[in-house]
Design an enzyme around this catalytic site. Structure first.
Site, PDB file in Angstrom:
ATOM      1  N   GLU A   1      48.145  15.114  37.677  1.00 12.95           N
ATOM      2  CA  GLU A   1      47.711  13.776  38.582  1.00 12.95           C
ATOM      3  C   GLU A   1      48.172  12.930  37.549  1.00 12.95           C
ATOM      4  O   GLU A   1      47.748  12.870  36.301  1.00 12.95           O
ATOM      5  CB  GLU A   1      45.675  13.972  38.097  1.00 12.95           C
ATOM      6  CG  GLU A   1      44.890  12.775  39.007  1.00 12.95           C
ATOM      7  CD  GLU A   1      44.320  12.748  39.098  1.00 12.95           C
ATOM      8  OE1 GLU A   1      42.787  13.918  38.127  1.00 12.95           O
ATOM      9  OE2 GLU A   1      43.150  11.575  38.809  1.00 12.95           O
TER      10      GLU A   1
ATOM     11  N   LYS B   1      42.741  16.710  28.982  1.00  7.59           N
ATOM     12  CA  LYS B   1      43.145  15.662  29.039  1.00  7.59           C
ATOM     13  C   LYS B   1      41.953  14.209  28.374  1.00  7.59           C
ATOM     14  O   LYS B   1      42.575  13.118  28.344  1.00  7.59           O
ATOM     15  CB  LYS B   1      44.054  14.465  30.184  1.00  7.59           C
ATOM     16  CG  LYS B   1      44.987  14.967  30.502  1.00  7.59           C
ATOM     17  CD  LYS B   1      45.881  14.903  31.824  1.00  7.59           C
ATOM     18  CE  LYS B   1      45.408  15.750  33.150  1.00  7.59           C
ATOM     19  NZ  LYS B   1      46.372  15.708  34.154  1.00  7.59           N
TER      20      LYS B   1
ATOM     21  N   ARG C   1      44.012  29.668  32.616  1.00  3.54           N
ATOM     22  CA  ARG C   1      44.942  28.701  32.169  1.00  3.54           C
ATOM     23  C   ARG C   1      45.059  28.814  31.055  1.00  3.54           C
ATOM     24  O   ARG C   1      44.601  29.998  30.016  1.00  3.54           O
ATOM     25  CB  ARG C   1      44.089  26.892  33.130  1.00  3.54           C
ATOM     26  CG  ARG C   1      42.129  27.512  32.059  1.00  3.54           C
ATOM     27  CD  ARG C   1      41.331  26.543  32.135  1.00  3.54           C
ATOM     28  NE  ARG C   1      41.744  25.083  31.303  1.00  3.54           N
ATOM     29  CZ  ARG C   1      42.386  24.123  32.096  1.00  3.54           C
ATOM     30  NH1 ARG C   1      42.122  23.909  33.726  1.00  3.54           N
ATOM     31  NH2 ARG C   1      42.815  23.065  31.803  1.00  3.54           N
TER      32      ARG C   1
END
Ligand code: ATP
Ligand code: MG
Length: 552
Positions: free
Chosen positions: A38, A273, A263
């Site tokens: 994104e 982020k 992850r």
């Protein structure tokens, strides 16, 4: 894409699954993956794991990997990130086969939504967000249908058109999939698939004022691109049933499969982020490319090589259970890479003046640029009458086991013979300001000038070496898991020490931005790509020679 080296080919449960799929002729034997960022921030080391996995699998299986920007949330996204992400992926050594934007599929996604409404699989709900949440219930409370659930398809279609036309205010209507209001998996309790957002989009401008939700856009974008294996992190495991519902209910021609992996979690840092953005906005670091940030930009500026990041991703592997990786593993990856490749040089971080009282004249010393790589050749360093050594390499009253420079003792000077300290100069407060030494030319063999063995070797630089700025970087956080509300309280106050009077071999004045050296006995250092000026590099410590955290 380049062929994998033997050490880069992937062996993990996803590779095994693809091998199985291919042996059964699934997806026509094709392998198409994608990396779907994104564009709402810069890539970090966690993304690197996903990039190495997606591009690596495509490479290993002779398939393809697309780069797709998941740009369905206009309020947080920006073209600045779109450009930076592409540059970072290329720098890591990967090339996408096709470049796509989920926003390119808005028209197709809209048509599929209309199809869902017509077939009775979606409806426009005019309840408020609070009402929808209340009707949905939770793990203990059963979900119930809202009054809009059974409205005729024609009514939903008309309202959906009005939503698109901007005739309905934000928050006044959403489109929901019609699945099961009381499903045990909350993600299937009639999830919202479109919301009204009167926001400017960095690519589609003001064309749209309704935007698809990620969970709807993602599987269908995968289908448009005929992705075969859609790899995502474990948090999306519970979303897989809705992923499959979208593919099967819309009945797209391609039938991608979602596969989840754990992850990357690294200690001594933060990775999301959102948190990285906070550090930047609150000026707790110098931007996204601060050498302490584990963004790809930060790592690159710090002096990490693409090969070291790929090696790290390979080493940690891919599996299905969440775990923590020690920061030392990442640091060791760059240490190993630079040990093999970085030329050697000498630098004195905290200089102490040494006068060689008997040196007849300046002397050219030849030093090897890399002990294991003769092809990197030699360089000449001038031994001058006055040189600098590191303050740490001299002790007037040495502790036991100190084999460096001491009054009356010989020590070897790297590539330049021996020195023995004869006298010590001090200022009025008793601080040592310099030492005077007798110099002795190099001798073949192990014996020193006095006949006995000389145990220590120290490094040095010529007395006319210009002052240089060196930044000693360390981990950004001082605790393993900086979480909770006060995570920022755990920033390491010593994560950056700036030395402005370091002395570096004069030849290094010509180093280019990004050039990396092993400063012998000191660490690996990279010429800063932003603050260096011509002829005056600023040096960033990439990593110490040894892991100094392991024993703390
Ligand atoms: P963040 O939580 O840091 O904002 P994100 O998952 O929201 O990350 P995206 O841009 O959506 O960021 O991520 C793009 C891809 O990178 C996704 O497929 C995601 O699964 C993967 N990814 C993100 N963070 C990690 C991580 N820590 N480890 C492995 N893969 C990751
Ligand atoms: Mg995300």
């Amino acid at each position: 894409m380049s062929e994998p080296t033997a050490t880069e080919a992937l062996s993990n449960f996803i590779a095994d699954r693809i091998t199985d799929d291919r042996s059964q002729g699934k997806h026509g034997g094709r392998v198409v993956t994608r990396f779907p960022p994104e564009p709402n921030g810069y890539l970090h080391i966690g993304h690197a794991k996903s990039i190495c996995l997606n591009f690596g699998l495509a490479r290993d299986f002779g398939g393809r990997c697309n780069l797709r920007f998941d740009d369905t949330n206009p309020s947080t996204e920006d073209i600045e990130y779109v450009d930076a992400i592409q540059e970072d992926i290329r720098w890591l050594g990967f090339n996408w086969d096709e470049l796509h934007f989920a926003s390119d599929y808005f028209e197709q996604l809209y048509e599929w939504a209309q199809k869902l409404i017509r077939s009775g699989h979606a409806y426009v709900d005019e309840s408020s967000a609070e009402e929808i949440a209340a009707y949905r219930g939770d793990f203990r409370t059963p979900g119930r249908p809202t009054p809009y659930r059974d409205r005729p398809a024609a009514e939903s279609l008309a309202l959906f058109e009005k939503m698109r036309a901007g005739e309905i205010d934000e928050g006044k209507a959403v489109l929901r999939a019609k699945i099961d209001t009381n499903h045990p998996n909350m993600n299937l309790r009639d999830p919202v698939i479109y919301r009204i957002k009167k926001a400017h989009h960095h690519r589609t401008g003001d064309k749209w004022c309704i935007y698809p939700m990620y969970d709807y856009a993602h599987p269908l974008s995968d289908a448009v691109e005929a992705i075969t294996h859609s790899i995502c992190t474990l948090e999306f495991e519970d979303h897989r049933p809705f992923y499959d519902w979208c593919i099967n209910t819309v009945d797209t021609p391609a039938k991608p499969n979602q596969i989840e992996f754990a992850r990357l979690n690294l200690n001594y840092t933060v990775m999301s982020k959102r948190k990285l953005l906070q550090l930047v906005n609150e000026k707790l670091v110098d931007g996204w490319h601060d050498p302490r940030m584990l963004t790809i930009r930060g790592l690159r500026r710090r002096g990490y090589t693409p090969a070291s990041i790929r090696a790290f991703a390979h080493q940690i592997g891919v599996n299905r259970t969440n775990s923590w990786i020690d920061m030392g593993v990442l640091e060791n990856a760059v240490r190993e890479d630079l040990n093999a490749s970085a030329p050697r040089a000498m630098a004195v971080l905290r200089p102490l003046k040494v006068t060689l009282t008997n040196l007849p004249e300046e002397r050219a010393c030849s030093l090897s640029n890399h002990p294991q790589k003769p092809e990197l050749g030699h360089r000449e360093v001038r031994l001058t009458r006055q040189i600098f050594i590191d303050r740490e390499d001299f002790e007037e009253v040495p502790p036991k086991g100190f084999f460096r420079l001491v009054p009356g003792g010989w020590v070897r000077l790297r590539g330049a013979g021996f020195i023995k300290c004869d006298s010590v100069e001090k200022d009025a407060s008793g601080n040592v300001t310099g030492v005077s030494c007798t110099w002795h030319a190099p001798i073949e063999g192990n014996e020193g000038p006095g006949g006995g063995k000389v145990k220590g070797t120290i490094h040095w630089v010529p007395g006319d070496s210009p002052a240089a700025t060196v930044r000693l970087y360390d981990r950004l956080f001082s605790v393993e898991h900086p979480d909770g509300d006060d995570w920022k309280a755990h920033l390491n106050p010593n994560s950056r020490e700036i030395l402005v009077d370091a002395r570096v071999e004069p030849s290094l004045a010509h180093a280019k931005s990004g050039d990396t050296f092993q400063f012998e006995r000191t660490g690996y250092f990279c010429a800063d790509s932003i603050d260096s000026t011509p002829g005056k590099p600023i040096w960033n410590r990439v990593v110490t020679l040894k892991d100094s955290w392991a024993k703390r």
